[in-house]
Scaffold this motif. Sequence first.
Motif, PDB file in Angstrom:
ATOM      1  N   GLU A 256      23.246  83.487 -35.199  1.00  0.00           N
ATOM      2  CA  GLU A 256      22.834  82.090 -34.947  1.00  0.00           C
ATOM      3  C   GLU A 256      21.320  81.935 -34.780  1.00  0.00           C
ATOM      4  N   SER A 257      20.592  83.046 -34.683  1.00  0.00           N
ATOM      5  CA  SER A 257      19.125  82.979 -34.555  1.00  0.00           C
ATOM      6  C   SER A 257      18.458  82.542 -35.853  1.00  0.00           C
ATOM      7  N   TYR A 258      19.143  82.747 -36.982  1.00  0.00           N
ATOM      8  CA  TYR A 258      18.531  82.513 -38.292  1.00  0.00           C
ATOM      9  C   TYR A 258      18.806  81.106 -38.804  1.00  0.00           C
ATOM     10  N   ASP A 259      17.876  80.615 -39.599  1.00  0.00           N
ATOM     11  CA  ASP A 259      18.014  79.312 -40.250  1.00  0.00           C
ATOM     12  C   ASP A 259      19.123  79.389 -41.293  1.00  0.00           C
ATOM     13  N   ARG A 260      20.132  78.548 -41.170  1.00  0.00           N
ATOM     14  CA  ARG A 260      21.282  78.617 -42.075  1.00  0.00           C
ATOM     15  C   ARG A 260      20.927  78.279 -43.515  1.00  0.00           C
ATOM     16  N   SER A 261      19.834  77.555 -43.711  1.00  0.00           N
ATOM     17  CA  SER A 261      19.448  77.168 -45.077  1.00  0.00           C
ATOM     18  C   SER A 261      18.591  78.235 -45.757  1.00  0.00           C
ATOM     19  N   ASP A 268      11.360  81.435 -40.715  1.00  0.00           N
ATOM     20  CA  ASP A 268      11.254  81.873 -39.324  1.00  0.00           C
ATOM     21  C   ASP A 268      12.544  81.554 -38.567  1.00  0.00           C
ATOM     22  N   PRO A 269      12.892  82.385 -37.573  1.00  0.00           N
ATOM     23  CA  PRO A 269      14.071  82.077 -36.752  1.00  0.00           C
ATOM     24  C   PRO A 269      13.964  80.664 -36.180  1.00  0.00           C
ATOM     25  N   THR A 270      15.117  80.048 -35.940  1.00  0.00           N
ATOM     26  CA  THR A 270      15.111  78.631 -35.551  1.00  0.00           C
ATOM     27  C   THR A 270      14.327  78.398 -34.253  1.00  0.00           C
ATOM     28  N   ALA A 271      14.430  79.322 -33.300  1.00  0.00           N
ATOM     29  CA  ALA A 271      13.694  79.150 -32.037  1.00  0.00           C
ATOM     30  C   ALA A 271      12.183  79.202 -32.281  1.00  0.00           C
ATOM     31  N   ALA A 272      11.755  80.096 -33.183  1.00  0.00           N
ATOM     32  CA  ALA A 272      10.320  80.201 -33.508  1.00  0.00           C
ATOM     33  C   ALA A 272       9.841  78.930 -34.191  1.00  0.00           C
ATOM     34  N   ILE A 276       6.894  76.399 -32.781  1.00  0.00           N
ATOM     35  CA  ILE A 276       5.695  76.045 -33.552  1.00  0.00           C
ATOM     36  C   ILE A 276       5.559  74.525 -33.668  1.00  0.00           C
ATOM     37  N   GLN A 277       6.685  73.834 -33.853  1.00  0.00           N
ATOM     38  CA  GLN A 277       6.649  72.367 -33.910  1.00  0.00           C
ATOM     39  C   GLN A 277       6.166  71.780 -32.581  1.00  0.00           C
ATOM     40  N   ILE A 278       6.648  72.357 -31.474  1.00  0.00           N
ATOM     41  CA  ILE A 278       6.220  71.880 -30.145  1.00  0.00           C
ATOM     42  C   ILE A 278       4.731  72.121 -29.963  1.00  0.00           C
TER      43      ILE A 278
END
Length: 315
Positions: A256-261, A268-272, A276-278
Amino acid sequence: REPAVVPVARLAGVTREQFLRDVYPRRKPVVLKGMELGTCTTKWTVDYLSQAEGSKEVKIHVSAVPQMDFLSKNFVYRTLPFDIFIRRAAEVKHKEYFLSEDEKYYLRSVGEDARKDIADIRKQFPILAEDVQIPEYFEKEQFFSSVFRISSAGLQLWTHYDVMDNFLIQVTGKKRVVLYSPRDAPFLYLSGTKSEVLDVDNPDLEKYPLFVKAKRYQCFLEAGDVLFIPALWFHNVISEEFGVALNVFWKHLPAESYDRSDTYGNKDPTAASRAIQILDRALKTLEELPEEYRDFYARRMVLRIQEKAYRNDYG
């Protein structure tokens, strides 16, 4: 000045248990020699390859220069029947060509629908897949993709990182691989997952003065060698000869850490991505302040990040 070069360790006869116990936890690249890879290392001649998969169409990169640049896109995408592509990629000068008689070719296999499907040699090249014994040094459910790669002699791929661990299996031909630690990201002039420094041997130090601080790791791969590239390690690959390789990527974080698309294994992993967006929003907020305040609070933010997130061991 010439950068100091650290040779990548080479280990022979490493079992799965030894790899998982002694090599994998160190999170450093290593060349594994003498691994059982199947009949591909002897069978995969130009003649055999072109006959085995015949005239199925493949999408390839074609470049008039050896040094491919993903940022400026100094190459074009073209489609050729596989058997014709193999023969052209193995030539130095071409009678038939798209850009120039000494153009370079590169195949990076993709899924049936590149936007949705991962590359898997068993699906895209099933006949050739029968010749390969992939080292299963990870659990079956961790498998992500197996990417078939074919390069003209002299072709150089841009420096980049992937977010998954992988084995680069050199089936035929020779490669030189230059690697940089994730710790040296500040010196690599990143644009997304890629470094802007194209020529790692003769970098433009006026444009990229910090590049000299990056510690350079290097290895030479011959047919039958397997290079373990840990996630986030930057790598720059030069095909010293026409060659065929296979990359096997696997998920070493929870799925679940990885971007499904992500079908290429480089998002980058979804949390990363969220972090970065924040950060981008925080920096936008700082623009409301005068310059001296912006500078001061940006430096405070950097200190907070160093204090909270940087590792202290630089071994």
